[in-house]
Design an enzyme around this catalytic site. Structure first.
Site, PDB file in Angstrom:
ATOM      1  N   ASP A 177     -13.698   4.034   0.739  1.00 50.44           N
ATOM      2  CA  ASP A 177     -14.281   3.530   1.987  1.00 50.44           C
ATOM      3  C   ASP A 177     -15.263   4.506   2.620  1.00 50.44           C
ATOM      4  OD1 ASP A 177     -12.930   1.168   1.840  1.00 50.44           O
ATOM      5  OD2 ASP A 177     -11.389   1.671   3.314  1.00 50.44           O
TER       6      ASP A 177
ATOM      7  N   ARG B 112       0.826  -1.208   0.000  1.00 53.50           N
ATOM      8  CA  ARG B 112       0.000   0.000   0.000  1.00 53.50           C
ATOM      9  C   ARG B 112       0.861   1.260   0.000  1.00 53.50           C
ATOM     10  NH1 ARG B 112      -2.159   3.581   3.784  1.00 53.50           N
ATOM     11  NH2 ARG B 112      -4.245   4.384   3.284  1.00 53.50           N
TER      12      ARG B 112
ATOM     13  N   TYR C 285       0.563 -13.573   0.199  1.00 53.91           N
ATOM     14  CA  TYR C 285       1.072 -13.319  -1.152  1.00 53.91           C
ATOM     15  C   TYR C 285       2.323 -12.452  -1.045  1.00 53.91           C
ATOM     16  CZ  TYR C 285      -1.966  -9.158  -0.563  1.00 53.91           C
ATOM     17  OH  TYR C 285      -2.602  -8.034  -0.088  1.00 53.91           O
TER      18      TYR C 285
END
Length: 389
Positions: A285, A104, A207
């Site tokens: 969001d 991120r 991942y």
């Protein structure tokens, strides 16, 4: 152009994507971020083809691909020894589509740098207390200062000041699940795939990040006791390892490397009824918080950012542009949020007989019809917001 002066509250993925898109269309844009720096926060993200299309249209797609890991598969696995149950081969995605794993902080750094280079003003340590819709919109700061803008965009996340100004405050409810998050060294040669390790009442997603040097971990557990919502809490790593003591294979090795995991309760929020008002709009969001079970939070924010910028610069007046933005985005986001709401139970089957039969069934479907199994996500991955507006 209905809005010349735009203030965006929130320096996250959606905020900087919207800032860049609007600046490229000639708007004067400033971003207000309450943190003291655009810093190394958060963890891994999955950027699917629908989100990558926006990044490419913004001019940062090549840089994203250079710093991310390209995903080759999604692998569903049994928790005990890591035996693969189902493999979705991402190399089967249609030509021109690709799937990436990125930190991120790296994605925000790309977007914020591109926005600054385009002329976006970024102001840090700017905590917004309230937004008053109008012409112009009034922004009241926590320190008593105030400012105004033609348009204010709330990209300020779960506890959005702008969302509450448009919709009031609606209390979310606890889903009965908590999640730990951590980034650890890649000690097991984790390949470039997302692995979902499924166990009774819990699952672990892993991942790789940053060229395979790191591994992102998200561990979800069902529990009656809830923890406060948010990203700022941490837990003792021993609690995480105890909760997932029955997980074997690479999961045990990766969990052993966790030092200070983040921990938060998973809450379900309604998609906002109103995404815009006089001179204000919300995205990401702030408009549609989602559970992390479809890996679409960042991708929806990127789509929102592009759609909002395109609508605002389409030549119509601001009210019409904002109304069109909500009409374009809300139904799709509701559908994705609902899909995420219904996904976790598939990974958490507790009865060993039911779990065994279910795993056998999806494994058989994956072997007999791999294209069909992957094709169930076409409605998400195949969407191109840059052509839809």
């Amino acid at each position: 152009m209905p809005a010349k002066s735009v203030t965006i509250i929130g320096g996250g993925i959606g905020g900087f994507a919207a800032a860049l898109a609007l600046r490229q269309r000639g708007c004067d844009v400033r971003v207000l971020e309450q943190a003291e720096a655009i810093s190394e926060v958060g963890a891994g993200l999955q950027i699917s083809p629908n989100g990558l299309r926006v990044l490419e249209a913004l001019g940062v797609g090549e840089a994203l691909r250079a710093g991310a890991c390209r995903g080759t598969a999604v692998s569903l696995r049994d928790h005990r020894a890591g035996r693969e149950v189902l493999r979705l081969d991402l190399n089967r995605l249609p030509e021109g589509q690709s799937y990436h794993f990125v930190h991120r902080a790296d994605l925000i750094a790309l977007l914020s740098q591109a926005a600054r280079e385009a002329g976006v003003q970024v102001r840090l340590l700017q905590k917004v207390a309230a937004v008053r819709p109008g012409a112009p919109v009034r922004i009241e700061m926590a320190n008593g200062d105030s400012c105004s803008a033609d348009l204010v965009i709330g990209a300020d996340g779960l506890h959005s000041v702008v969302r509450s100004a448009l919709n009031g405050v609606v209390a979310p409810f606890f889903t009965g699940q908590v999640a730990w998050r951590a980034v650890v060294p890649n000690l097991c040669g984790h390949p470039p795939e997302a692995r979902v390790h499924m166990g009774p009442g819990r699952h672990v997603v892993s991942y790789p990040l940053r060229g395979g040097e790191k591994v992102n971990l998200v561990a979800v557990e069902e529990r009656r006791q809830w923890t406060e919502e948010g990203w700022s809490q941490h837990d003792d790593a021993a609690n995480l390892r105890t909760a997932f003591a029955g997980f074997g294979g690479d999961v045990a090795k990766l969990l052993a490397a966790v030092e200070r995991p983040g921990l938060w309760g998973l809450f379900r929020h309604p998609v906002a009824r109103h995404w815009h008002g006089q001179g204000v709009a919300i995205l990401g969001d702030a408009a549609h918080p989602t559970l992390p079970f479809m890996a679409q939070g960042a991708n929806m924010a990127l789509e929102d950012a592009w759609a909002l910028a395109a609508c605002l610069t389409s030549g119509t007046d601001m009210d019409a542009a904002l109304s069109r933005y909500q009409d374009l985005r809300r139904e799709r986001c509701v559908k994705i949020v609902e899909a995420a709401n219904g996904n976790a139970w598939k990974y958490h089957l507790s009865n060993p007989l039911v779990r065994g039969v279910a795993h056998m069934g999806i494994g058989m479907l994956g072997r007999l019809a791999p294209a069909k199994m992957l094709g169930q996500f076409d409605w998400i991955y195949g969407y191109d917001v840059t052509k839809a507006v």
